[in-house]
Design a protein around this motif. Structure first.
Motif, PDB file in Angstrom:
ATOM      1  N   ARG A 191       8.280  31.477  -2.511  1.00 58.92           N
ATOM      2  CA  ARG A 191       9.540  31.638  -3.249  1.00 58.92           C
ATOM      3  C   ARG A 191       9.462  31.018  -4.640  1.00 58.92           C
ATOM      4  NH1 ARG A 191      15.432  30.015  -0.656  1.00 58.92           N
ATOM      5  NH2 ARG A 191      16.754  30.976  -2.276  1.00 58.92           N
ATOM      6  N   SER A 192       8.870  29.822  -4.754  1.00 55.75           N
ATOM      7  CA  SER A 192       8.746  29.154  -6.049  1.00 55.75           C
ATOM      8  C   SER A 192       7.797  29.902  -6.979  1.00 55.75           C
ATOM      9  CB  SER A 192       8.259  27.708  -5.860  1.00 55.75           C
ATOM     10  OG  SER A 192       9.212  26.939  -5.160  1.00 55.75           O
ATOM     11  N   VAL A 193       6.678  30.369  -6.453  1.00 51.69           N
ATOM     12  CA  VAL A 193       5.722  31.109  -7.280  1.00 51.69           C
ATOM     13  C   VAL A 193       6.377  32.363  -7.848  1.00 51.69           C
ATOM     14  CG1 VAL A 193       3.551  32.397  -7.256  1.00 51.69           C
ATOM     15  CG2 VAL A 193       3.712  30.212  -6.067  1.00 51.69           C
ATOM     16  N   SER A 194       7.142  33.047  -7.032  1.00 45.44           N
ATOM     17  CA  SER A 194       7.841  34.240  -7.502  1.00 45.44           C
ATOM     18  C   SER A 194       8.895  33.879  -8.549  1.00 45.44           C
ATOM     19  CB  SER A 194       8.494  34.958  -6.317  1.00 45.44           C
ATOM     20  OG  SER A 194       9.192  36.101  -6.740  1.00 45.44           O
ATOM     21  N   ALA A 195       9.605  32.767  -8.348  1.00 43.74           N
ATOM     22  CA  ALA A 195      10.676  32.378  -9.259  1.00 43.74           C
ATOM     23  C   ALA A 195      10.153  31.978 -10.629  1.00 43.74           C
ATOM     24  CB  ALA A 195      11.476  31.221  -8.650  1.00 43.74           C
ATOM     25  N   PHE A 196       8.948  31.405 -10.688  1.00 45.04           N
ATOM     26  CA  PHE A 196       8.430  30.895 -11.963  1.00 45.04           C
ATOM     27  C   PHE A 196       7.310  31.758 -12.533  1.00 45.04           C
ATOM     28  CE2 PHE A 196      10.172  27.001  -9.929  1.00 45.04           C
ATOM     29  CZ  PHE A 196      11.181  26.770 -10.850  1.00 45.04           C
ATOM     30  N   GLY A 197       7.264  33.023 -12.138  1.00 47.79           N
ATOM     31  CA  GLY A 197       6.378  33.983 -12.781  1.00 47.79           C
ATOM     32  C   GLY A 197       4.931  33.932 -12.351  1.00 47.79           C
ATOM     33  N   GLY A 198       4.643  33.395 -11.171  1.00 51.36           N
ATOM     34  CA  GLY A 198       3.266  33.376 -10.691  1.00 51.36           C
ATOM     35  C   GLY A 198       2.825  34.734 -10.190  1.00 51.36           C
ATOM     36  N   HIS A 199       1.528  34.861  -9.955  1.00 55.99           N
ATOM     37  CA  HIS A 199       0.964  36.147  -9.554  1.00 55.99           C
ATOM     38  C   HIS A 199       0.555  36.219  -8.086  1.00 55.99           C
ATOM     39  CE1 HIS A 199       0.244  36.036 -13.998  1.00 55.99           C
ATOM     40  NE2 HIS A 199       0.809  37.222 -13.869  1.00 55.99           N
ATOM     41  N   GLY A 200       0.649  35.115  -7.376  1.00 51.88           N
ATOM     42  CA  GLY A 200       0.327  35.176  -5.953  1.00 51.88           C
ATOM     43  C   GLY A 200      -0.052  33.823  -5.390  1.00 51.88           C
ATOM     44  N   VAL A 201      -0.260  33.817  -4.072  1.00 48.70           N
ATOM     45  CA  VAL A 201      -0.596  32.607  -3.332  1.00 48.70           C
ATOM     46  C   VAL A 201      -1.853  32.880  -2.514  1.00 48.70           C
ATOM     47  CG1 VAL A 201       0.180  30.952  -1.578  1.00 48.70           C
ATOM     48  CG2 VAL A 201       1.822  31.917  -3.210  1.00 48.70           C
ATOM     49  N   VAL A 202      -2.713  31.873  -2.428  1.00 46.22           N
ATOM     50  CA  VAL A 202      -3.936  31.978  -1.634  1.00 46.22           C
ATOM     51  C   VAL A 202      -3.887  30.935  -0.517  1.00 46.22           C
ATOM     52  CG1 VAL A 202      -6.461  31.891  -1.643  1.00 46.22           C
ATOM     53  CG2 VAL A 202      -5.231  32.712  -3.661  1.00 46.22           C
ATOM     54  N   VAL A 203      -4.181  31.361   0.702  1.00 42.52           N
ATOM     55  CA  VAL A 203      -4.235  30.438   1.842  1.00 42.52           C
ATOM     56  C   VAL A 203      -5.589  30.586   2.524  1.00 42.52           C
ATOM     57  CG1 VAL A 203      -1.745  30.486   2.227  1.00 42.52           C
ATOM     58  CG2 VAL A 203      -3.193  32.150   3.401  1.00 42.52           C
ATOM     59  N   PRO A 204      -6.103  29.508   3.109  1.00 47.14           N
ATOM     60  CA  PRO A 204      -7.372  29.604   3.852  1.00 47.14           C
ATOM     61  C   PRO A 204      -7.181  30.408   5.139  1.00 47.14           C
ATOM     62  CG  PRO A 204      -6.821  27.317   3.310  1.00 47.14           C
ATOM     63  CD  PRO A 204      -5.598  28.125   3.064  1.00 47.14           C
ATOM     64  N   GLN A 205      -8.262  30.955   5.620  1.00 48.86           N
ATOM     65  CA  GLN A 205      -8.208  31.734   6.849  1.00 48.86           C
ATOM     66  C   GLN A 205      -8.053  30.857   8.074  1.00 48.86           C
ATOM     67  OE1 GLN A 205     -11.433  34.488   7.218  1.00 48.86           O
ATOM     68  NE2 GLN A 205     -10.633  35.452   9.052  1.00 48.86           N
ATOM     69  N   ARG A 206      -8.539  29.627   8.022  1.00 50.60           N
ATOM     70  CA  ARG A 206      -8.512  28.755   9.196  1.00 50.60           C
ATOM     71  C   ARG A 206      -7.774  27.459   8.879  1.00 50.60           C
ATOM     72  NH1 ARG A 206     -14.399  27.904  11.451  1.00 50.60           N
ATOM     73  NH2 ARG A 206     -13.155  26.963  13.112  1.00 50.60           N
ATOM     74  N   ARG A 207      -7.185  26.887   9.936  1.00 48.16           N
ATOM     75  CA  ARG A 207      -6.498  25.599   9.859  1.00 48.16           C
ATOM     76  C   ARG A 207      -5.457  25.565   8.759  1.00 48.16           C
ATOM     77  NH1 ARG A 207     -11.801  24.298  10.996  1.00 48.16           N
ATOM     78  NH2 ARG A 207     -12.290  23.951   8.811  1.00 48.16           N
ATOM     79  N   ALA A 208      -4.656  26.602   8.692  1.00 46.98           N
ATOM     80  CA  ALA A 208      -3.606  26.675   7.680  1.00 46.98           C
ATOM     81  C   ALA A 208      -2.505  27.611   8.167  1.00 46.98           C
ATOM     82  CB  ALA A 208      -4.167  27.172   6.344  1.00 46.98           C
ATOM     83  N   ALA A 209      -1.317  27.415   7.635  1.00 48.27           N
ATOM     84  CA  ALA A 209      -0.200  28.286   7.981  1.00 48.27           C
ATOM     85  C   ALA A 209      -0.432  29.682   7.432  1.00 48.27           C
ATOM     86  CB  ALA A 209       1.101  27.710   7.422  1.00 48.27           C
ATOM     87  N   GLY A 210       0.029  30.673   8.181  1.00 51.59           N
ATOM     88  CA  GLY A 210      -0.050  32.056   7.739  1.00 51.59           C
ATOM     89  C   GLY A 210       1.343  32.627   7.544  1.00 51.59           C
ATOM     90  N   MET A 211       1.385  33.871   7.118  1.00 51.76           N
ATOM     91  CA  MET A 211       2.663  34.517   6.832  1.00 51.76           C
ATOM     92  C   MET A 211       3.298  35.019   8.124  1.00 51.76           C
ATOM     93  SD  MET A 211       3.746  34.191   3.830  1.00 51.76           S
ATOM     94  CE  MET A 211       5.078  35.365   3.965  1.00 51.76           C
ATOM     95  N   THR A 212       3.847  34.096   8.870  1.00 50.47           N
ATOM     96  CA  THR A 212       4.592  34.427  10.072  1.00 50.47           C
ATOM     97  C   THR A 212       6.013  34.819   9.694  1.00 50.47           C
ATOM     98  OG1 THR A 212       5.312  32.145  10.359  1.00 50.47           O
ATOM     99  CG2 THR A 212       3.221  32.769  11.378  1.00 50.47           C
ATOM    100  N   ALA A 213       6.798  35.170  10.707  1.00 45.44           N
ATOM    101  CA  ALA A 213       8.196  35.507  10.460  1.00 45.44           C
ATOM    102  C   ALA A 213       8.953  34.317   9.874  1.00 45.44           C
ATOM    103  CB  ALA A 213       8.858  35.969  11.762  1.00 45.44           C
ATOM    104  N   VAL A 214       8.588  33.105  10.299  1.00 46.82           N
ATOM    105  CA  VAL A 214       9.238  31.900   9.765  1.00 46.82           C
ATOM    106  C   VAL A 214       8.934  31.749   8.278  1.00 46.82           C
ATOM    107  CG1 VAL A 214       9.280  29.381   9.884  1.00 46.82           C
ATOM    108  CG2 VAL A 214       9.244  30.724  11.984  1.00 46.82           C
TER     109      VAL A 214
END
Length: 324
Positions: A191-214
């Protein structure tokens, strides 16, 4: 005479007879018969293999009864959001869904009516099913008569963020999360990246949160407009971004420079946020060109990961506006 005394009964020491000796009546012959092959260990009560098989069966039954929602926690598999309030909140936030299950004969309150209306408006299939079927779908978890099926999230490739920046005509601005495991933090960062003109977010494949419904719900719908990329190796991805001309700045309480002195803000930049507990991992920190700290009041030690990211993004956006 000895043979006759054995047949008629033995003589006790006191001179009395014991009586006739009772024969086996063929029972000894039957006792000698085989009882068949020995059953395998997992079928023999009390055998270690039988106990292990019983434990495995209990674990499998527990897995079947576990709620489907949030089981994987990484957005790779489909989810089932359970409960009236969570379902309504997901539909309000525009979480992509394929079907809304409603238990047959359930009393219609305001939340049920709103969920049905939102699902119909979004073109989501509305299925009325018997409560027993809904229990089976949800693995026996508490569902309050409603369940929303959410398909797996479609992650972008890290290179797509660079392409998005090039097409925008603005200096690249991305955020990489290192070890952030709370999907609510991920959603807030999106939400913050979108609000301040960012181009995207990168997350690791392991041991990290993913884009769940929450995470999607916390992003307040901005996840529909901003790509989230998944990196097989975050350190390697950051090095590739550096080779493409981006500076890598990591957030750290003991950073090299204060946010007030971050001169890299106006150029192509990827901001790296670590977990609240451990901060940046060693390899990621070594990859950063600079580490940045946020000036705080003396009685505050640190900020939530998503809050800290929002503060830095706001300052970067301010400097870019001023620098035009």
């Amino acid at each position: 005479m000895a043979g006759n005394s054995k047949r008629r009964g033995a003589i006790r020491k006191d001179g009395t007879k014991k009586g006739m000796v009772v024969g086996s009546g063929g029972q000894s012959r039957r006792a000698l018969r085989g009882k068949g092959p020995t059953p395998p260990g997992d079928l023999r009560p009390g055998h270690p293999k039988q106990k292990a098989a019983a434990r495995r069966a209990a674990q499998q039954d527990q897995q079947r009864r576990r709620p489907v929602a949030g089981r994987r926690g990484d957005g790779e598999g489909p989810e089932t959001v359970l409960g009236r309030n969570p379902v309504v909140e997901c539909l309000r936030a525009g979480v992509p869904a394929t079907a809304l299950h409603v238990a047959t004969g359930m009393p219609a309150d305001e939340r049920v009516a709103e969920a049905v209306a939102l699902a119909a408006e979004a073109g989501i299939s509305i299925l009325e099913v018997p409560r027993n079927d809904l229990d089976r779908i949800t693995g026996g978890a508490l569902h309050q008569g409603m369940a929303l099926q959410v398909p797996p999230y479609s992650y972008a490739h890290p290179d797509e963020l660079l392409e998005r920046a090039a097409n925008s005509g603005r200096p690249a601005l991305a955020v990489a999360l290192d070890g952030v495991t709370d999907p609510r933090n991920l959603g807030a960062v999106v939400r913050s990246v979108s609000a301040f003109g960012g181009h995207g977010v990168v997350v690791p494949q392991r041991r990290a949160a993913g884009m769940t419904a929450v995470a999607w719900r916390t992003s307040a719908g901005t996840a529909a407009r901003l790509p989230v990329a998944r990196a097989t190796n975050l350190t390697r991805t950051l090095r590739e971004y550096a080779s493409a001309g981006l500076m890598v700045a990591g957030l750290a309480a003991d950073g090299d420079v204060s946010l007030d002195d971050l001169d890299l803000a106006t150029g192509p930049l990827v901001l790296v946020t670590g977990s609240e507990g451990k901060g940046l991992s060693r390899l990621v920190r070594e990859t950063c060109d600079v580490t940045v700290s946020i000036p705080l009041a003396g009685n505050v030690e640190s900020l939530n990961a998503s809050v800290a990211t929002g503060v830095v993004l706001a300052e970067v956006a301010r400097r870019r506006r001023v620098g035009r």
